[in-house]
Scaffold this active site. Structure first.
Site, mmCIF file in Angstrom:
data_model
loop_
_atom_site.group_PDB
_atom_site.id
_atom_site.type_symbol
_atom_site.label_atom_id
_atom_site.label_comp_id
_atom_site.label_asym_id
_atom_site.label_seq_id
_atom_site.Cartn_x
_atom_site.Cartn_y
_atom_site.Cartn_z
ATOM 1 N N GLY A 38 0.825 -1.211 0.000
ATOM 2 C CA GLY A 38 0.000 0.000 0.000
ATOM 3 C C GLY A 38 0.858 1.259 0.000
ATOM 4 O O GLY A 38 2.062 1.213 0.251
ATOM 5 N N THR A 39 0.209 2.398 -0.254
ATOM 6 C CA THR A 39 0.957 3.653 -0.204
ATOM 7 C C THR A 39 1.344 3.957 1.243
ATOM 8 O O THR A 39 0.715 3.464 2.181
ATOM 9 C CB THR A 39 0.109 4.815 -0.756
ATOM 10 O OG1 THR A 39 -1.153 4.782 -0.099
ATOM 11 C CG2 THR A 39 -0.091 4.675 -2.256
ATOM 12 N N THR A 40 2.374 4.773 1.415
ATOM 13 C CA THR A 40 2.939 5.043 2.739
ATOM 14 C C THR A 40 1.960 5.818 3.621
ATOM 15 O O THR A 40 1.253 6.703 3.144
ATOM 16 C CB THR A 40 4.224 5.867 2.583
ATOM 17 O OG1 THR A 40 4.996 5.287 1.528
ATOM 18 C CG2 THR A 40 5.040 5.877 3.858
ATOM 19 N N LYS A 69 -7.783 7.376 2.795
ATOM 20 C CA LYS A 69 -7.059 6.429 3.626
ATOM 21 C C LYS A 69 -6.998 6.890 5.069
ATOM 22 O O LYS A 69 -6.356 6.261 5.892
ATOM 23 C CB LYS A 69 -5.656 6.234 3.061
ATOM 24 C CG LYS A 69 -5.683 5.384 1.812
ATOM 25 C CD LYS A 69 -4.434 5.487 1.022
ATOM 26 C CE LYS A 69 -4.632 4.750 -0.301
ATOM 27 N NZ LYS A 69 -3.618 5.108 -1.289
#
Lengths: 231, 231, 231, 231, 231, 231, 231
Positions: A38-40, A69
């Protein structure tokens, strides 16, 4: 069509949560890998509150904040996720109900550790029984309760750790280095936001401030962060 | 008889929803592929409503609108599907009941986001438990409620995203390019319908206006679109 | 003894309904193949009713009409099947009960679309849950209700389509060509029966009129067709 | 010890009832093979009744009629089986109870078609659900009811066919040829018994009249046949 | 440690009761093999009763009759087993309860055929459903009821056969030859016991009279046999 | 890390209790092997009671008697185990409850054979149903009831045998030889204890008296044995 | 991404708890390996109490004591874990509830052996039934009750052993050697703490006193240990 997988992968498709000979729970480790894909996302405990930030996926026609998110759980608790958005939504929904039940039952807001423990219990349960898969999502849960600002991490095994600052997702290794170097207790909002931005950018390529979203969770509510002012 | 499958496929037949070592839920990705195999469908949020359109499969002896991919959920909400028609019918039926229950219980029409969330919850549930397969259908859900016109996408994982304009199905990549270039906020019906037609045609070969069906969802009801007038 | 199967078949024996990497539900496709292996069946919507016809398997000692492929569901609705006779009998029995329940509950005959939807719901359900296999039978359901004559097709996935004329089973490709060329709206009984006979014969080798059975479903009941008079 | 099986067999051991890519239900076909492995059984509808006959396995110390393949279901209905005796006994027991329930509930004897339908429903059910295997037995069910003498066949799929004369088991192909050539409507008892004996003997090697048992089912009861008188 | 099994065996370990392509129920056949691996057991119907005998495994320190293979079911019914002693004990316990229930419910002793049918029903049930294995034991059930002396065999499939004399277990082939040659109706106790002893000894190597146990089941009870007197 | 297993083992990991083609229940045999891997245990019926003894695993820091293999079931019944200690503890707990229930229900102590039968029923049950594994423990159960001193063995299949003297575990073959040579009926305590010690030592290397524990079960209670006095 | 596993591992992923041919429960052994992979933990029974200690994983930004391996169960009972933290948390939660139930039901504190037995029962249960995996955690449970100070170990099989001193986790072999050499009954707190520190350091590389945490469990409560003073 998805890429053909090499033959070695074939056995894993059929797996339930069992031990490998070297004492690992492979399905839990693969779920962790989904978090790692996933993205940070980053969380930092600062003076009077907790900062949560995430890199947004760039989708020009999506309504801003719809593919979010960062999730509000209660007035004083929010979370940022890495990994499966659908799993995150399901867990957050359960946590929101739990938080409201606490208000109704005990007449007071739930503590950050209690809501985290509740989510961890859900996550752990599905690693022990057959017929259900682990949750493929990691959460950084930040909030302020009677014990002050608190930041917790939950990952697919159901383990619960309290952090001063922590990063999850694909850029987490680099982001953690930035956090370890730059973290100090009781950072003010400006310094904290700078550290959040720096750590998020360290692990993602060419990310611009407008692609980052963040919130400041305080005892007075959850406030959006403006990254353009920073830097 | 269907084509014999290469040996590499054999393992996938037996799969329930579990993680692969690289952190993917393969059955969910294969269900997404079924959506990707469907004919193109497009949704656009315009002034005062939402446009939904789909390419019709050409079947001379079928009764018009019987093999439909555009579904009415309530007076103010419709959906267009790509992928399994049978799965779409089952989900839409559940959503219709949910919408009526809302009217009876609360005395008012359900919001577009609530009905979408309901469908996403159903979709997510079947990705987590064994003994049931994911839904092989994507839906663009458009409607108008107190918050104005809304367009949502649901896909097999249960993820829920709000869009200004979005395309799904076999021509979605090209259709999205057209949408990204041509979309503007508050398009009027004529311009919106032109964009809908253009994006649908971009991803399908030799499609004629009479092979395209569409609706305009407004707060006053769902109206069929006439593509012959356009262009 | 049945022929030994090539090794490639071995994996399929163990399959429940799951997605293949290219987004197909293999068990549903194999069930469709069972329909495709059946003898040809045809349905045509004509003036004042629906014609249903099927090729009879030649079995000299069988009692005429015992190995039947045309089924009465209610006074005004009949069906013709291709594929598993046992599956057909089970579904038709359920539909008959459903039709009677409708008469008792609402005091009126069930509509053709409602009974078809009921059968499609049953068919779809068994494609989604483990522990039960899809129905290996296709049905053309014809009837006359308040909306006039109606012809529907159900296939193993649970998809429901309304047709002017349609063919299923081993000769369906050729039969459909005949139907597409010869179909006109509001054919009279004589012309309709000729088209039915022609389409049925196109897809089967050396079939004689006495090997074909058919019915004419009207609002006044279901009448057997006499093919000897035709031609 | 049983003979080692070739490796190709290994996959079949683990099978539940699912479709093969060419649209067959393999477990049902293997169950049919068990019927085909059984000794030959024949049924013939004659004037005023139905003849049922079977070849007896020669076991000198067995009590005559104990290893029987002809079963009484009710005063007016009997059956002859080929395949698993244990499966036959279980099905016949269920049918006997059903027949008695009919007498108690409706005050009259059950029809031959109703009892056959009941058995076929049981047989079909176990071909559709996991966790239970198909019945490995075929039955020829003969009886006399208000509609006259009736002969039905049930096989493992649950299909139900009415016959004038039919043979099942290992000699069924040859026996059917004999029946097709020799059958006439309304044969008298002597001619019918001759045809029964001839068809049974055609499919089995060196079978003697004393190794054949048979019954004549009439509206006045079930009478044993004496084959020594014949021929 | 048990001997390593050849690779061909590996598939069988995972088997539930399903059909092989040649129409056999392999798990039932393997259970029969367990019966075939047991020590020889013989039953003979004689004048006024039934003789049951078995070869005892020689275990010097075992308490005589504790490792028994002859079981009392009721005052007038006994059984001798070959195969799994634990399975035998479980079945016999169920049969004893059934016999007592009969006495209480109907005020009379159960018939030998009823108790055998009861055991066969249990045995058959576990061959049809998944999640339970067949019983790996054969029983010869002897008793005297209103119809006179009766001897039945039950084997793992649930098939039920009545015998004048029968042998099961590892020496059954040779023992059956002896029985076939020597059996006569209405043998007296002395002749019957001689035949029992001779048949039991024929199939086992170097067995001595003291290694054989037997009973004489009569309408007045079950009496132990003394083999030393014989011969 | 545990040693890598050879490929031949792979199939066995996935096994439920089913028959192998040669009529064996492999999972039960492997559970027996776990018993065979345990330290040696011996039971001897002597005058006025039963001696039970076991070799203790040497663990210097363990609290004496905590890693025990001799278990009290009731005042008059004890057991010694070989194999899984955790399985033994679970079975003994169930037996203790059963013994107390007997005292409460019937006002008297349970017989040794009844408690053994109860344990055997539990053991047998788990060999017949899927979803649960056999118990990997053998027990020698000794006690004194109205019928005098009794010694029983239970093993993983659920078979129940009464012995004068018996040994289980890794040294059981040698220990049984010693018992067979040295056993006499009605040995006194001193001679019995000598035989117990001798048989236990025969099957274990370099075992010293202090590594052996034992009890003397009498009608007046269970008394620990002192092996130092012996020899 | 996790390292690709060698092909030999593939079979283990699919395992439920069953026996291997050499009588081992592989899943339980693999769970033990997870315990063995954990950091070292040690328990020592000393004068008036029990010492529990563990090596802390170094995580600079984690809140001290949040990633804890020492758990309070009741005022007089604590535990130290090696292996899965999530499994430990789940078991400890259950034990805490059990301890409180004891106080409410019996009005007194639970004994150390009772709480240990409770945990062992939970651990054993999941090794016997399918559909759930063993707990991958070992616990050293120390406490003081009416019988004085007590130290127990529970491991994944559910076996329960009482120790004077014991070590678990990756350094347990070396730590046990240190304990065996240095342990004496009734050590005072200073000597005990020195032994605890020495044994913990023996099995871990370069561990510093500040990386070790420990508690002293007494009848008056659980007190943290200060390792800096020692040495």
């Amino acid at each position: 069509m998805p890429q053909p997988l090499p033959p070695d992968y074939m056995a894993y498709d059929r797996t339930i949560v069992v031990f490998s000979p070297d004492g690992r729970l492979l399905q839990v480790e693969y779920a962790r890998q989904m978090v790692k894909n996933g993205t940070t996302a980053v969380g930092i405990r600062i003076k009077d509150g907790v900062l949560l930030g995430a890199v947004k996926t760039v989708m020009p026609l999506a309504v801003p904040n719809s593919y979010k998110k960062i999730w509000e759980i209660d007035d004083h608790i929010a979370a940022v996720s890495a990994g499966s958005l659908a799993d995150a939504r399901s867990l957050i929904d359960q946590a929101r109900v739990r938080a409201q039940v606490n208000r109704i039952t005990y007449g007071e807001a739930i503590s950050v550790s209690s809501i985290t423990k509740y989510i961890c219990d859900r996550k752990h349960l599905v690693t022990q029984y057959a017929g259900v898969r682990p949750y493929g999502v990691g959460l950084l849960i930040g909030g302020v309760d009677e014990t002050g600002p608190k930041l917790y991490e939950t990952e697919p095994s159901g383990t619960m750790i309290e952090w001063k600052a922590q990063a999850i997702g694909r850029g987490s290794d680099k982001a953690k280095s930035v956090l370890t170097k730059g973290y100090k207790d009781n950072l003010d909002l400006k310094k904290g936001t700078e550290l959040l931005l720096k750590s998020l950018k360290s692990g993602e390529k060419n990310v611009k401030p407008e692609n980052i979203s963040g919130v400041f969770v305080t005892s007075e509510g959850i406030k959006p962060l403006s990254f353009k002012e920073v830097r």
